[in-house]
Design a protein around this motif. Structure first.
Motif, PDB file in Angstrom:
ATOM      1  N   ALA A  94      -6.298  47.952  90.048  1.00  0.00           N
ATOM      2  CA  ALA A  94      -7.204  46.893  90.189  1.00  0.00           C
ATOM      3  C   ALA A  94      -7.748  45.632  89.725  1.00  0.00           C
ATOM      4  O   ALA A  94      -7.623  44.990  88.742  1.00  0.00           O
ATOM      5  CB  ALA A  94      -8.857  47.746  89.498  1.00  0.00           C
ATOM      6  N   HIS A  95      -8.030  44.917  91.156  1.00  0.00           N
ATOM      7  CA  HIS A  95      -8.116  43.636  91.114  1.00  0.00           C
ATOM      8  C   HIS A  95      -9.220  43.233  89.753  1.00  0.00           C
ATOM      9  O   HIS A  95     -10.005  43.493  89.457  1.00  0.00           O
ATOM     10  CB  HIS A  95      -8.800  42.708  92.670  1.00  0.00           C
ATOM     11  N   ILE A  96      -9.125  41.907  89.467  1.00  0.00           N
ATOM     12  CA  ILE A  96      -9.621  41.843  88.023  1.00  0.00           C
ATOM     13  C   ILE A  96     -10.731  39.959  88.158  1.00  0.00           C
ATOM     14  O   ILE A  96     -11.503  39.990  87.530  1.00  0.00           O
ATOM     15  CB  ILE A  96      -9.204  41.314  87.043  1.00  0.00           C
ATOM     16  N   ARG A  97     -10.442  39.194  89.409  1.00  0.00           N
ATOM     17  CA  ARG A  97     -10.768  38.183  89.483  1.00  0.00           C
ATOM     18  C   ARG A  97     -13.042  38.802  89.314  1.00  0.00           C
ATOM     19  O   ARG A  97     -13.546  38.052  88.873  1.00  0.00           O
ATOM     20  CB  ARG A  97     -11.290  37.529  90.748  1.00  0.00           C
ATOM     21  N   ASN A  98     -13.093  39.481  90.425  1.00  0.00           N
ATOM     22  CA  ASN A  98     -14.818  39.865  89.641  1.00  0.00           C
ATOM     23  C   ASN A  98     -15.246  39.725  88.825  1.00  0.00           C
ATOM     24  O   ASN A  98     -16.044  39.710  88.455  1.00  0.00           O
ATOM     25  CB  ASN A  98     -14.797  40.906  90.891  1.00  0.00           C
ATOM     26  N   LEU A  99     -14.359  40.658  88.114  1.00  0.00           N
ATOM     27  CA  LEU A  99     -14.548  41.366  86.253  1.00  0.00           C
ATOM     28  C   LEU A  99     -14.882  40.144  85.513  1.00  0.00           C
ATOM     29  O   LEU A  99     -15.374  40.068  84.621  1.00  0.00           O
ATOM     30  CB  LEU A  99     -13.285  41.758  86.061  1.00  0.00           C
ATOM     31  N   TYR A 100     -13.674  38.841  86.029  1.00  0.00           N
ATOM     32  CA  TYR A 100     -13.631  38.116  85.112  1.00  0.00           C
ATOM     33  C   TYR A 100     -15.024  37.126  85.173  1.00  0.00           C
ATOM     34  O   TYR A 100     -15.421  36.136  83.886  1.00  0.00           O
ATOM     35  CB  TYR A 100     -12.473  37.034  85.175  1.00  0.00           C
ATOM     36  N   GLU A 101     -14.947  36.267  86.477  1.00  0.00           N
ATOM     37  CA  GLU A 101     -16.310  35.837  87.132  1.00  0.00           C
ATOM     38  C   GLU A 101     -18.092  36.643  86.719  1.00  0.00           C
ATOM     39  O   GLU A 101     -18.582  35.659  86.249  1.00  0.00           O
ATOM     40  CB  GLU A 101     -15.938  35.956  88.948  1.00  0.00           C
ATOM     41  N   CYS A 102     -17.520  38.242  86.403  1.00  0.00           N
ATOM     42  CA  CYS A 102     -18.778  38.938  86.071  1.00  0.00           C
ATOM     43  C   CYS A 102     -19.236  38.411  84.867  1.00  0.00           C
ATOM     44  O   CYS A 102     -19.918  38.391  84.000  1.00  0.00           O
ATOM     45  CB  CYS A 102     -18.883  39.878  86.447  1.00  0.00           C
ATOM     46  N   THR A 103     -17.984  38.471  84.018  1.00  0.00           N
ATOM     47  CA  THR A 103     -17.729  39.031  81.913  1.00  0.00           C
ATOM     48  C   THR A 103     -17.924  37.778  80.858  1.00  0.00           C
ATOM     49  O   THR A 103     -17.591  37.234  80.553  1.00  0.00           O
ATOM     50  CB  THR A 103     -17.422  39.976  82.149  1.00  0.00           C
ATOM     51  N   GLY A 104     -16.686  37.433  81.944  1.00  0.00           N
ATOM     52  CA  GLY A 104     -15.972  35.743  81.465  1.00  0.00           C
ATOM     53  C   GLY A 104     -14.667  36.316  80.479  1.00  0.00           C
ATOM     54  O   GLY A 104     -14.244  35.794  79.990  1.00  0.00           O
ATOM     55  N   ILE A 105     -14.416  37.556  80.373  1.00  0.00           N
ATOM     56  CA  ILE A 105     -13.056  38.781  79.805  1.00  0.00           C
ATOM     57  C   ILE A 105     -12.292  38.303  81.211  1.00  0.00           C
ATOM     58  O   ILE A 105     -12.064  39.126  82.008  1.00  0.00           O
ATOM     59  CB  ILE A 105     -13.551  39.652  80.154  1.00  0.00           C
ATOM     60  N   ASN A 106     -11.021  38.070  81.292  1.00  0.00           N
ATOM     61  CA  ASN A 106      -9.344  37.761  81.478  1.00  0.00           C
ATOM     62  C   ASN A 106      -9.086  39.186  80.996  1.00  0.00           C
ATOM     63  O   ASN A 106      -8.023  38.805  80.109  1.00  0.00           O
ATOM     64  CB  ASN A 106      -8.968  36.483  82.063  1.00  0.00           C
ATOM     65  N   ALA A 107      -8.936  40.309  82.152  1.00  0.00           N
ATOM     66  CA  ALA A 107      -8.632  41.522  81.188  1.00  0.00           C
ATOM     67  C   ALA A 107      -6.676  41.077  82.255  1.00  0.00           C
ATOM     68  O   ALA A 107      -5.921  41.739  81.172  1.00  0.00           O
ATOM     69  CB  ALA A 107      -8.954  42.402  83.058  1.00  0.00           C
ATOM     70  N   ALA A 108      -6.491  39.845  82.440  1.00  0.00           N
ATOM     71  CA  ALA A 108      -4.429  39.512  82.937  1.00  0.00           C
ATOM     72  C   ALA A 108      -4.332  39.439  81.301  1.00  0.00           C
ATOM     73  O   ALA A 108      -3.126  39.398  81.142  1.00  0.00           O
ATOM     74  CB  ALA A 108      -4.936  38.197  83.962  1.00  0.00           C
ATOM     75  N   ASP A 109      -5.094  38.713  80.555  1.00  0.00           N
ATOM     76  CA  ASP A 109      -4.383  38.668  78.797  1.00  0.00           C
ATOM     77  C   ASP A 109      -4.286  39.971  78.059  1.00  0.00           C
ATOM     78  O   ASP A 109      -3.382  40.027  77.561  1.00  0.00           O
ATOM     79  CB  ASP A 109      -5.708  37.769  78.115  1.00  0.00           C
ATOM     80  N   TYR A 110      -5.166  40.801  78.363  1.00  0.00           N
ATOM     81  CA  TYR A 110      -4.965  42.142  77.329  1.00  0.00           C
ATOM     82  C   TYR A 110      -3.813  42.840  78.310  1.00  0.00           C
ATOM     83  O   TYR A 110      -2.935  43.474  77.289  1.00  0.00           O
ATOM     84  CB  TYR A 110      -6.077  42.985  77.653  1.00  0.00           C
ATOM     85  N   MET A 111      -3.840  42.829  79.479  1.00  0.00           N
ATOM     86  CA  MET A 111      -2.783  43.697  80.839  1.00  0.00           C
ATOM     87  C   MET A 111      -1.382  43.474  79.865  1.00  0.00           C
ATOM     88  O   MET A 111      -0.095  43.454  79.691  1.00  0.00           O
ATOM     89  CB  MET A 111      -2.864  43.605  82.027  1.00  0.00           C
ATOM     90  N   MET A 112      -1.088  41.845  79.531  1.00  0.00           N
ATOM     91  CA  MET A 112       0.433  41.050  79.612  1.00  0.00           C
ATOM     92  C   MET A 112       0.524  41.140  77.858  1.00  0.00           C
ATOM     93  O   MET A 112       1.640  41.340  77.447  1.00  0.00           O
ATOM     94  CB  MET A 112       0.339  39.073  79.653  1.00  0.00           C
ATOM     95  N   GLU A 113      -0.869  41.522  76.801  1.00  0.00           N
ATOM     96  CA  GLU A 113      -0.399  41.253  75.564  1.00  0.00           C
ATOM     97  C   GLU A 113       0.317  43.001  75.615  1.00  0.00           C
ATOM     98  O   GLU A 113       0.635  42.896  75.223  1.00  0.00           O
ATOM     99  CB  GLU A 113      -1.442  41.242  75.015  1.00  0.00           C
ATOM    100  N   TYR A 114      -0.074  43.775  76.216  1.00  0.00           N
ATOM    101  CA  TYR A 114      -0.060  45.371  76.116  1.00  0.00           C
ATOM    102  C   TYR A 114       1.244  45.134  76.180  1.00  0.00           C
ATOM    103  O   TYR A 114       2.488  46.382  75.721  1.00  0.00           O
ATOM    104  CB  TYR A 114      -1.234  45.871  76.905  1.00  0.00           C
ATOM    105  N   ILE A 115       2.136  44.896  77.693  1.00  0.00           N
ATOM    106  CA  ILE A 115       3.494  44.738  78.296  1.00  0.00           C
ATOM    107  C   ILE A 115       4.691  44.426  76.982  1.00  0.00           C
ATOM    108  O   ILE A 115       5.227  45.388  76.956  1.00  0.00           O
ATOM    109  CB  ILE A 115       3.076  44.053  79.934  1.00  0.00           C
ATOM    110  N   LEU A 116       3.829  43.096  77.127  1.00  0.00           N
ATOM    111  CA  LEU A 116       4.846  42.313  75.760  1.00  0.00           C
ATOM    112  C   LEU A 116       5.089  42.981  74.685  1.00  0.00           C
ATOM    113  O   LEU A 116       6.184  43.493  73.751  1.00  0.00           O
ATOM    114  CB  LEU A 116       4.711  41.174  75.650  1.00  0.00           C
ATOM    115  N   ASN A 117       3.921  43.573  74.080  1.00  0.00           N
ATOM    116  CA  ASN A 117       4.497  44.544  72.701  1.00  0.00           C
ATOM    117  C   ASN A 117       4.798  46.062  73.026  1.00  0.00           C
ATOM    118  O   ASN A 117       5.536  46.758  72.343  1.00  0.00           O
ATOM    119  CB  ASN A 117       2.778  45.240  72.024  1.00  0.00           C
ATOM    120  N   LYS A 118       4.493  46.344  74.475  1.00  0.00           N
ATOM    121  CA  LYS A 118       5.500  47.521  74.876  1.00  0.00           C
ATOM    122  C   LYS A 118       6.388  47.479  74.518  1.00  0.00           C
ATOM    123  O   LYS A 118       7.484  48.309  74.313  1.00  0.00           O
ATOM    124  CB  LYS A 118       4.714  48.176  76.138  1.00  0.00           C
ATOM    125  N   LEU A 119       7.685  46.234  75.393  1.00  0.00           N
ATOM    126  CA  LEU A 119       9.036  45.991  75.620  1.00  0.00           C
ATOM    127  C   LEU A 119       9.176  46.172  74.044  1.00  0.00           C
ATOM    128  O   LEU A 119      10.818  45.819  73.498  1.00  0.00           O
ATOM    129  CB  LEU A 119       8.917  44.517  75.919  1.00  0.00           C
TER     130      LEU A 119
END
Length: 293
Positions: free
Chosen positions: A268-293
């Motif tokens: 799912a693209h997250i640009r519209n979500l960011y512009e709508c909510t001010g929340i950048n889901a990419a930050d959560y995604m990368m934090e999740y990935i690096l923690n998983k590693l």
């Protein structure tokens, strides 16, 4: 240890939205001290021989891959080479196939619209009228016809009578599709919840004034949305049903305000979500990935 990654997107698709998604993830990776390179899928050719499998690339393999494309064969090749891929090929494949998605959800008894899978036909075949009669009897009009493969609300049709149904059958041809109950209580409205791991990190409500689909690309408008606990739990269960590490889960509003899963988008693209909510889901995604590693 500084992790290196690849962010893979489809280099053959027009427009900048696909690259923009990759760039958002790249920026989030940098913030977390990870070097992530953006790569087009057509710059990574998979090589198979009798004795080995690999890539026609001189670049060393990364510590992880964020896969924003639907090239499941490339995703699987990277997994075979031992690279952790987010999302995995199996999650992308199920998400991309709406029929497979509904089967997974139904098996786990998660709420979905009543759905009838159209039987497969071949190019020279014709559709059995008995099947059409059964679908109409079970679902009534209006009903939805939804192709198994499609994005941004396309390949989804609201059918009001038998004549329209016959025309859509001609349009769909031998492509896989479903007949589906029309959720009239959610006409032109849906909820997009972005799931990362075990939680919903952002949500928005989408509305359309003149279309039964609420997709932004179909003319819908968006507003920030705080989901109920029931909606959050359902979205997380839906993402886990297809083994997705992160996903955009679309919910409809059923009778008595019961949330119903409409679709799951592994990329799912997250640009519209960011512009709508001010929340950048990419930050959560990368934090999740690096923690998983």
């Amino acid at each position: 240890m500084k992790r290196t990654g690849w962010i893979i997107y489809n280099g053959n698709l027009p427009g900048n939205k696909f690259l923009d998604f990759a760039e958002m993830i790249q920026t989030a990776a940098r913030t977390l001290n990870s070097k992530a390179e953006i790569i087009k899928n057509n710059d990574l050719l998979s090589l198979l021989t009798t004795s080995s499998l690999g890539l026609l690339s001189e670049t060393s393999l990364p510590d992880y891959v964020v896969f924003t494309d639907k090239d499941i064969y490339l995703a699987k090749q990277l997994e075979y080479l031992g690279v952790p891929v987010f999302n995995q090929a199996k999650a992308i494949a199920v998400s991309d196939d709406k029929i497979a998605t509904y089967q997974k959800l139904s098996k786990l008894q998660l709420p979905i619209p009543k759905t009838i899978i159209a039987p497969k036909i071949f190019h020279t075949g014709s559709f059995d009228e008995r099947i059409i009669d059964k679908a109409i009897k079970e679902l009534g009009f209006p009903l939805v016809m939804k192709e198994a493969f499609g994005s941004f609300g396309e390949q989804v049709y609201l059918v009001k009578n038998k004549q329209e149904l016959d025309k859509k059958l001609q349009l769909i041809g031998n492509k896989p599709f479903v007949f589906q109950e029309f959720v009239h209580t959610s006409y032109g409205v849906d909820i997009r919840l972005q799931v990362v791991g075990d939680k919903v990190v952002a949500g928005m409500k989408r509305r359309s004034a003149d279309d039964f689909r609420a997709n932004i690309t179909a003319g819908g408008r968006m507003e920030a949305y705080t989901p109920s606990q029931e909606e959050e739990e359902l979205a997380v269960k839906a993402a886990k049903a297809i083994d997705a590490d992160f996903a955009g889960v679309d919910l409809l509003n059923g009778d008595r305000n019961q949330p119903i899963v409409c679709e799951i988008n592994s990329n799912a693209h997250i640009r519209n979500l960011y512009e709508c909510t001010g929340i950048n889901a990419a930050d959560y995604m990368m934090e999740y990935i690096l923690n998983k590693l």
